[in-house]
Scaffold this motif. Structure first.
Motif, short mmCIF file in Angstrom:
data_model
loop_
_atom_site.label_atom_id
_atom_site.label_comp_id
_atom_site.label_asym_id
_atom_site.label_seq_id
_atom_site.Cartn_x
_atom_site.Cartn_y
_atom_site.Cartn_z
N ASP A 64 9.26 -1.37 -2.81
CA ASP A 64 8.72 -0.64 -3.97
C ASP A 64 8.19 0.73 -3.59
O ASP A 64 8.16 1.65 -4.42
CB ASP A 64 7.60 -1.46 -4.63
CG ASP A 64 8.13 -2.68 -5.38
OD1 ASP A 64 9.32 -2.67 -5.73
OD2 ASP A 64 7.35 -3.61 -5.60
N THR A 65 7.74 0.88 -2.35
CA THR A 65 7.20 2.17 -1.90
C THR A 65 8.07 2.79 -0.81
O THR A 65 7.64 3.69 -0.09
CB THR A 65 5.76 2.00 -1.37
OG1 THR A 65 5.72 0.90 -0.45
CG2 THR A 65 4.80 1.71 -2.50
N LYS A 77 9.24 1.95 2.13
CA LYS A 77 8.78 1.93 3.51
C LYS A 77 9.94 1.69 4.48
O LYS A 77 10.92 1.02 4.14
CB LYS A 77 7.76 0.80 3.72
CG LYS A 77 6.42 1.04 3.08
CD LYS A 77 5.51 -0.16 3.30
CE LYS A 77 4.12 0.07 2.77
NZ LYS A 77 4.06 0.45 1.37
N HIS A 137 0.83 -1.20 0.00
CA HIS A 137 0.00 0.00 0.00
C HIS A 137 0.87 1.26 0.00
O HIS A 137 1.76 1.42 0.83
CB HIS A 137 -0.91 0.00 1.23
CG HIS A 137 -2.13 0.84 1.09
ND1 HIS A 137 -2.08 2.21 0.86
CD2 HIS A 137 -3.46 0.51 1.13
CE1 HIS A 137 -3.31 2.68 0.79
NE2 HIS A 137 -4.16 1.68 0.93
N GLN A 138 0.58 2.17 -0.91
CA GLN A 138 1.40 3.38 -1.03
C GLN A 138 1.16 4.37 0.10
O GLN A 138 1.96 5.28 0.30
CB GLN A 138 1.13 4.06 -2.37
CG GLN A 138 1.57 3.23 -3.56
CD GLN A 138 1.47 3.99 -4.88
OE1 GLN A 138 1.27 5.20 -4.88
NE2 GLN A 138 1.62 3.28 -5.98
N ASP A 139 0.08 4.21 0.85
CA ASP A 139 -0.20 5.13 1.95
C ASP A 139 0.26 4.59 3.29
O ASP A 139 -0.03 5.18 4.33
CB ASP A 139 -1.70 5.43 2.00
CG ASP A 139 -1.97 6.93 2.03
OD1 ASP A 139 -1.02 7.71 1.86
OD2 ASP A 139 -3.14 7.32 2.21
#
Length: 294
Positions: A255-256, A258, A230-232
């Protein structure tokens, strides 16, 4: 005809629900799964089997809560956390019973685990307005400038709760996340989610704003995958993930970009001094330069 006392009423079993956005929804899929006693296999309750949609809803609720919670004063957050400890202490007997059933412990050992969880929550409440003094400070620079570093919350942190410690372990991974101004989406222990779901009731009756903590139950692997991607979601605590699952989730989280806290290589002792490592894990450092006035 008189009815005997034993036959006068039916037992009322507790209905466990998720805790998302300050409310107690059922899983959007309507699914449940059986939770049983780890020793005798006795049925304890049906827990909600959360779906990917539930995970996304929890992230939305957490994101909405971040500005208000991270913007509150550290002193205020400490007061709120202490209130949670008060409410947990007031339901000590209930949690001792649930922990005993969830982990197959004796009454005395379960009560000790609940007491330790209350103490741990108070301990983190005391750190809210002190961690900045450890994680931040004035930096020496060669020039007529002030150079100040201050810690700031990471944002939304997804937490996979420990599988072997249904309450003390849960508190040990959750409290530092919100103590430092973050919002949390917690995936409760898959085999023993009931104390975590009841803990949502403690949070709801305390002063924790809606959405700051969201608690899901279900299959850890099923819920962790969408949270890791999740990007958020800004941080991911893999404490409750199996080794092979943790590797896959870490790759997905990359990928994001984190922040990821890997699971310990050996089982953690949740009764040990926690230190400040989990507090600083979910803090970003902001550095400000300012000219020295003459």
């Amino acid at each position: 005809m008189k009815v005997s006392e034993q036959q006068s009423r039916l037992s009322v079993f507790k209905t466990y629900k998720l805790y998302v956005g300050g409310k107690f929804p059922r899983s959007e899929s309507g699914r449940v799964y059986e939770v049983t006693d780890p020793k005798g296999g006795r049925w304890l309750a049906n827990a909600p089997l959360s779906s990917r949609k539930d995970a996304r809803d929890a992230v939305v609720a957490a994101r909405k809560a971040v500005p208000g919670w991270s913007g509150a004063t550290a002193y205020n957050r400490g007061q709120v956390l202490y209130r949670v400890a008060e409410m947990l202490e007031g339901r000590r007997e209930q949690f001792a019973r649930e922990v005993a059933e969830a982990e197959g412990l004796s009454k005395s050992r379960a009560a000790a685990a609940v007491d330790a969880a209350v103490d741990r929550w108070v301990w983190y409440a005391g750190w809210t307005d002190k961690i900045a003094q450890i994680a931040g400070g004035a930096n020496p620079v060669a020039g007529p400038f002030f150079n100040l570093s201050t810690p700031e919350p990471t944002g939304v942190v997804a937490v996979l709760a420990p599988q072997e410690s249904s309450l003390l372990g849960l508190v040990s991974v959750l409290a530092p996340v919100i103590a430092t101004g973050n919002a949390a989406v917690v995936v409760a222990a898959e085999r023993s989610p009931l104390p975590a779901l009841s803990f949502g009731e403690v949070l709801a009756s305390s002063d924790v704003p809606a959405g700051v903590v969201n608690i899901l139950s279900g299959r850890t692997a099923e819920l962790a995958a969408p949270l890791a991607a999740h990007q958020d979601v800004n941080g991911l605590d893999l404490t409750g993930a199996a080794a092979d699952l943790a590797v896959d989730l870490e790759v997905s989280a990359a990928d994001t970009l984190k922040r990821v806290r890997r699971p310990a290589p050996a089982p953690e002792d949740w009764t040990a001094d926690p230190g400040t490592g989990r507090l600083t894990a979910w803090l970003e450092t902001k550095t400000v330069w300012h000219p020295i006035g003459v």
